[in-house]
Design a protein around this motif. Sequence first.
Motif, PDB file in Angstrom:
ATOM      1  N   ASP A 140      -4.183  12.322   9.169  1.00  0.00           N
ATOM      2  CA  ASP A 140      -3.200  12.294   8.089  1.00  0.00           C
ATOM      3  C   ASP A 140      -3.299  13.636   7.373  1.00  0.00           C
ATOM      4  OD1 ASP A 140      -1.809  11.983   5.693  1.00  0.00           O
ATOM      5  OD2 ASP A 140      -2.551   9.971   5.327  1.00  0.00           O
TER       6      ASP A 140
ATOM      7  N   LYS B 288      -0.799   7.425  16.507  1.00  0.00           N
ATOM      8  CA  LYS B 288      -1.682   6.247  16.431  1.00  0.00           C
ATOM      9  C   LYS B 288      -2.577   6.170  17.659  1.00  0.00           C
ATOM     10  CE  LYS B 288       1.401   3.428  13.619  1.00  0.00           C
ATOM     11  NZ  LYS B 288       2.254   2.226  13.608  1.00  0.00           N
TER      12      LYS B 288
ATOM     13  N   GLN C  79       1.461   8.562  11.759  1.00  0.00           N
ATOM     14  CA  GLN C  79       1.788   7.175  12.096  1.00  0.00           C
ATOM     15  C   GLN C  79       2.847   7.049  13.196  1.00  0.00           C
ATOM     16  OE1 GLN C  79       0.044   4.423  10.852  1.00  0.00           O
ATOM     17  NE2 GLN C  79      -1.224   6.182  10.318  1.00  0.00           N
TER      18      GLN C  79
END
Length: 104
Positions: A56, A50, A45
């Motif tokens: 993740d 992004k 993040q």
Amino acid sequence: MNRIVASLAICLAVAVAAPARAAEDGKALFAQKCASCHGPDGKGQTPMGKKLGAKDLTHEDKEPLDEIVKDIENGKPPKMLAYKGKLTPEQIKAVATYIKGGLK
């Protein structure tokens, strides 16, 4: 006899310390090479993460270690750099182990 016992004690201490040192190395390398995109928590993040759609990594504990190693070695072109030849196999395994261990 005392020398043998002392030698065994030293060998045991080194064997116990090696995994801890590898984990520290993996954490440090992750901070240097991976955190700018994946973030220190591995969630991807960060602004760059992004933008690139960084994976993740918080669920990688379920992935086989050799798959994580391959991803680090080969990268994920065009977004993720390949680290084969830039990091040693031991360093790559240390980062992979750190990721597989839940980034802890």
